[in-house]
Write a protein that holds these residues in place. Structure first.
Motif, short mmCIF file in Angstrom:
data_model
loop_
_atom_site.label_atom_id
_atom_site.label_comp_id
_atom_site.label_asym_id
_atom_site.label_seq_id
_atom_site.Cartn_x
_atom_site.Cartn_y
_atom_site.Cartn_z
N LYS A 33 19.42 28.44 -15.87
CA LYS A 33 18.79 28.69 -14.78
C LYS A 33 19.74 29.76 -14.12
CE LYS A 33 21.13 25.18 -12.02
NZ LYS A 33 20.93 23.79 -11.24
N PRO A 34 18.98 30.76 -13.15
CA PRO A 34 19.80 31.70 -12.60
C PRO A 34 21.09 31.17 -11.92
CG PRO A 34 17.48 31.90 -12.07
CD PRO A 34 17.81 30.49 -12.71
N LEU A 35 22.07 32.35 -12.39
CA LEU A 35 23.36 31.70 -11.61
C LEU A 35 23.16 31.38 -10.11
CD1 LEU A 35 26.91 32.50 -12.42
CD2 LEU A 35 26.14 34.23 -10.56
N LEU A 36 22.44 32.29 -9.25
CA LEU A 36 22.20 31.94 -7.98
C LEU A 36 21.88 30.47 -7.78
CD1 LEU A 36 22.28 33.33 -5.26
CD2 LEU A 36 19.79 33.95 -5.56
N HIS A 37 20.95 29.89 -8.50
CA HIS A 37 20.61 28.52 -8.38
C HIS A 37 22.06 27.49 -8.46
CE1 HIS A 37 16.16 29.06 -9.57
NE2 HIS A 37 16.80 30.03 -8.85
N HIS A 38 22.95 27.59 -9.25
CA HIS A 38 24.08 27.16 -9.12
C HIS A 38 24.82 27.04 -7.81
CE1 HIS A 38 23.96 26.15 -13.49
NE2 HIS A 38 23.48 27.52 -13.65
N THR A 39 24.90 28.36 -7.21
CA THR A 39 25.52 28.48 -6.05
C THR A 39 24.75 27.89 -5.03
OG1 THR A 39 26.43 30.52 -6.82
CG2 THR A 39 26.44 30.00 -4.55
N ILE A 40 23.38 27.78 -4.87
CA ILE A 40 22.55 27.34 -3.94
C ILE A 40 22.80 25.52 -3.95
CG2 ILE A 40 20.22 26.66 -3.44
CD1 ILE A 40 19.27 29.79 -4.26
N SER A 41 22.84 25.11 -5.27
CA SER A 41 22.85 23.60 -5.40
C SER A 41 24.18 23.40 -4.75
CB SER A 41 23.02 23.34 -6.74
OG SER A 41 21.59 23.41 -7.38
N ALA A 42 25.41 23.79 -4.92
CA ALA A 42 26.70 23.60 -4.47
C ALA A 42 26.58 23.86 -3.02
CB ALA A 42 27.66 24.69 -5.18
N VAL A 43 26.06 24.73 -2.42
CA VAL A 43 25.81 24.73 -0.92
C VAL A 43 25.11 23.63 -0.25
CG1 VAL A 43 25.24 26.41 0.97
CG2 VAL A 43 26.30 27.32 -0.85
N VAL A 94 19.59 33.45 1.36
CA VAL A 94 20.00 34.42 0.41
C VAL A 94 20.15 35.86 1.36
CG1 VAL A 94 19.97 35.60 -1.72
CG2 VAL A 94 20.14 33.01 -1.50
N SER A 95 21.24 36.52 1.39
CA SER A 95 20.80 37.89 1.71
C SER A 95 21.08 38.72 0.64
CB SER A 95 21.93 38.23 2.64
OG SER A 95 22.37 39.59 3.06
N THR A 96 20.17 39.81 0.51
CA THR A 96 20.04 40.69 -0.79
C THR A 96 19.15 41.95 -0.45
OG1 THR A 96 19.60 40.73 -3.10
CG2 THR A 96 18.21 39.48 -2.08
N VAL A 134 28.77 32.85 1.93
CA VAL A 134 29.02 32.40 0.52
C VAL A 134 28.97 33.42 -0.22
CG1 VAL A 134 28.81 30.44 -1.15
CG2 VAL A 134 28.77 29.93 1.20
N PRO A 135 29.69 33.82 -1.08
CA PRO A 135 29.41 34.60 -2.36
C PRO A 135 28.30 34.42 -3.57
CG PRO A 135 31.78 34.64 -2.08
CD PRO A 135 31.21 33.44 -1.28
N GLY A 136 27.84 35.20 -3.85
CA GLY A 136 26.43 34.71 -4.70
C GLY A 136 26.90 33.99 -6.08
N ASP A 137 28.14 34.51 -6.42
CA ASP A 137 28.63 34.00 -7.81
C ASP A 137 29.74 32.98 -7.57
OD1 ASP A 137 30.89 35.46 -6.52
OD2 ASP A 137 31.16 36.58 -8.41
#
Length: 140
Positions: free
Chosen positions: A36-46, A57-59, A113-116
């Motif tokens: 899954k996209p790396l971003l999804h891991h960060t979203i799950s953590a948050v 998400v700001s992009t 939170v940084p995206g990575d």
């Protein structure tokens, strides 16, 4: 429940900052990690943080925005000039805060939170929000 757990925390949201035009690895946030996209891991953590009412998400990049939307997260599109390598992060944070003020004036705390940051823990985010609620700090 302890007194610490019963405290009233300010309405807090998280903004994950994920540029599409990263210098080292372009589109890092949209690249796959464990399927899954790396971003999804960060979203799950948050999302594991109990004091976070919403995640954004700001992009500047539509590919990153699409990955965020696929995870059910609202996107704050920012101008390209706020996503360059030399642009200070506080400029993107200011843009996100202004955008959030228009969307939901009741937001009191914005957690960046940084995206990575795939290994960030919800408990660490909660501790930061609690420190602000206790007035121990005005920034954490």
């Amino acid at each position: 429940m302890s007194a610490r757990q019963q405290r009233r925390t300010p309405k807090s949201v998280a903004v994950i900052f994920a540029r599409g035009t990263g210098d080292a690895v372009p589109f890092l946030s949209a690249r796959l990690l464990a399927g899954k996209p790396l971003l999804h891991h960060t979203i799950s953590a948050v999302r594991a943080a109990k004091h976070i009412a919403a995640v954004y998400v700001s992009t500047e990049d539509e590919r990153v925005a699409a990955a965020a939307r696929a995870a059910g997260v609202a996107v704050l599109m920012r101008p390209d000039e706020l996503s360059r390598h030399e642009t200070p992060l506080h400029s993107a944070v200011d843009h996100a805060a202004r955008s959030l003020r228009k969307l939901d004036p009741s937001v009191q705390v914005v957690v960046g939170v940084p995206g990575d940051a795939v290994f960030v823990e919800g408990s660490a985010i909660d501790a930061a929000v609690e420190a602000l609620a206790d007035r121990a700090h005005d920034r954490v």
